[in-house]
Design an enzyme around this catalytic site. Structure first.
Site, short mmCIF file in Angstrom:
data_model
loop_
_atom_site.label_atom_id
_atom_site.label_comp_id
_atom_site.label_asym_id
_atom_site.label_seq_id
_atom_site.Cartn_x
_atom_site.Cartn_y
_atom_site.Cartn_z
N GLU A 140 0.60 -1.38 0.24
CA GLU A 140 -0.19 0.10 0.25
C GLU A 140 1.41 1.00 0.30
OE1 GLU A 140 -2.99 -0.45 3.31
OE2 GLU A 140 -3.66 -2.26 2.22
N GLU A 188 -4.98 -8.24 0.49
CA GLU A 188 -6.39 -8.04 1.32
C GLU A 188 -7.35 -7.99 0.77
OE1 GLU A 188 -4.44 -4.95 4.03
OE2 GLU A 188 -1.72 -5.37 3.87
O1 IFM Z 1 -4.06 -3.42 8.61
C1 IFM Z 1 -4.53 -2.74 7.80
C2 IFM Z 1 -3.25 -3.33 6.63
O2 IFM Z 1 -1.88 -3.57 8.02
C3 IFM Z 1 -3.16 -2.33 5.85
N1 IFM Z 1 -3.59 -2.38 4.65
C4 IFM Z 1 -5.41 -2.50 5.82
C5 IFM Z 1 -5.33 -3.19 7.29
C6 IFM Z 1 -6.40 -3.15 7.32
O3 IFM Z 1 -6.42 -1.43 7.54
#
Ligand code: IFM
Length: 446
Positions: free
Chosen positions: A165, A353
């Site tokens: 990210e 994710e």
């Molecule tokens: O917890 C975070 C993760 O570290 C990165 N992506 C989003 C998740 C939820 O906010």
């Protein structure tokens, strides 16, 4: 909703990140990262929570991996703490290597495929003190870090993710000030984004040059930008927001250029792009083996001339909302996947994710997280639909394996499929974990 069968070989995994779970903040030579410092500044993190203890995973990794295996996951995505490997400039810490080497061995014992994220936001303080991601020299430091990881684990890790990210690690951290180091300067934020992307390109090039044969890619967090109405003004506002959130990262990685309209917007805020050197964008767009995307929600945007930055305002969506107050909007995942396929890449895409925070409670030893099950069901259905239509989704990693440190929200938000009692460190798989196990066994959802 019909049954969706996933292709043979579809990778089912679960994900975490070092700072969010490991704890052992000063064990075995680890030095502080930017989050240790940021969390200590009053008002930055919920109740000044920090990662000193977290889920104590550093000492409980064997028990955690056993549980990951029992829950039926075939892959585990984790990140490597940079300040464990390089606690000081130029000083490699064998204890850090040893920890991850043991972790990888343990995963192999259960035939779980390790997927490593090289950078998931725990920038060593010593790097930050030299300017962090705003300093081009950090690209060199990142290369040294990545080189050591490739040297020790290059053959053993089938899936490398250079960065998690970049939007969060740059814009949210150096522009909006919400994440460490908490700066609010768009010159810094755009430079940070550029150096992060450049370091991605450098790592991929190095990986190729050293002849490793596994897969390497990057994970972008993408948020579907939806105009509040069909009006031209709202559609333009959503497009600007898309430039800021999505295209600023997708375009350089896949098209070797930054989006013109968003560049113009930044220029109006006195950003100068002198940090872009000749050849940088060629390197940033070096071909990868896959793309990782993290998807959680959409952003509904209306035109708002009073907002001098993007000229837009977010509108609360009509769908149900998670404990983060994020709207559940699985159609956005399907739309983004389709857009990536149509406009950007035919590489395999991993959902690295996807998940939801809810205020879970243990009742008689059970966590009945029906809303999270529904969240997974809807999003997996979106992935299944994309695959049915010929899309190359290669795997799905739920976020997260266990409740953990949710950055500026501290431990107040629970994203896990495993409940963590932070007093006792007991782990209790939630009903969603068992539901996912069933889905993985069938390789289908109905
Ligand atoms: O917890 C975070 C993760 O570290 C990165 N992506 C989003 C998740 C939820 O906010």
């Amino acid at each position: 909703m019909s049954e969706k069968q996933f292709p043979p070989g579809f990778i089912w995994g679960t994900a975490t990140a070092a700072y969010q779970i490991e704890g052992a903040g000063s064990a075995d030579g680890r030095t502080p990262c930017i989050w240790d410092e940021f969390a200590a500044i009053p008002g930055k993190v919920y109740e000044a929570h920090n990662g000193d203890v977290a889920c104590d995973h550093y000492y409980r990794y064997k028990e955690d991996i056993k549980l990951i295996a029992e829950l039926g996951f075939k892959a585990y995505r984790f990140s490597i703490a940079w300040p464990r490997i390089f606690p000081e400039k130029g000083k490699l810490n064998p204890k850090g290597i040893e920890f991850y080497s043991n972790l990888i061995k343990e995963l192999k014992k259960y035939n779980i495929v390790p997927s490593v994220t090289i950078y998931h936001w725990d920038l060593p303080l010593w790097v930050h003190e030299e300017g962090g991601w705003t300093n081009r020299q950090t690209v060199e430091y990142f290369k040294q870090f990545a080189a050591v990881l490739f040297e020790h684990f290059g053959e053993e890790i089938p899936m490398w993710i250079t960065h998690n990210e970049p939007w969060c690690a740059s814009f949210l951290s150096y522009g909006l000030g919400v994440h460490a180091p908490g700066h609010t300067d768009w010159q810094e934020a755009t430079a940070a984004a550029h150096h992060i992307l450049l370091s991605h390109g450098e790592a991929v090039r190095m990986y190729r040059e050293k002849g490793y044969k596994h897969q390497i890619g990057i994970t972008l967090n993408l948020t579907y930008q939806d105009p509040a109405t069909d009006s031209e003004d709202d559609r333009m506002a959503a497009w600007r927001s898309d430039g800021f959130t999505n295209r600023w990262f997708m375009d350089p990685v896949f098209k070797g250029r930054y989006p013109e309209d968003t560049m113009e917007m930044f220029k109006k805020h006195n950003v100068s792009f002198e940090f872009i050197h000749e050849g940088d964008l060629e390197l940033i767009s070096i071909p990868c083996d896959f793309l990782g995307i993290n998807y959680y929600t959409r952003n509904i945007v209306r035109n708002n001339p009073e907002d001098l930055f993007l000229g837009g305002a977010s509108v609360r969506g009509p769908g149900s909302h998670t404990d983060m107050d994020w709207e559940v909007y699985p159609e956005g995942l399907y739309d983004l996947l389709t857009r990536l396929k149509d406009e950007y890449t035919d590489l395999p895409i991993y959902i690295t994710e996807n998940g939801a925070a809810y205020a879970d409670q243990v009742v008689n030893g059970v966590v009945n997280d029906e809303e999270r099950i529904e969240y997974f069901r809807l999003h997996l259905n979106a992935v299944g639909k994309f695959i049915e239509e010929g899309g190359k989704a290669a795997g799905y990693f739920c976020w997260s394996f266990m409740d953990n440190y949710e950055w500026a929200f501290g431990y107040s938000k629970r994203f896990g499929i495993t409940y963590v009692d932070y007093e006792t460190q007991e782990r209790i798989p939630k009903q969603s974990a068992y539901w996912l196990r069933y889905v993985m066994t069938k390789n289908a959802i109905s």
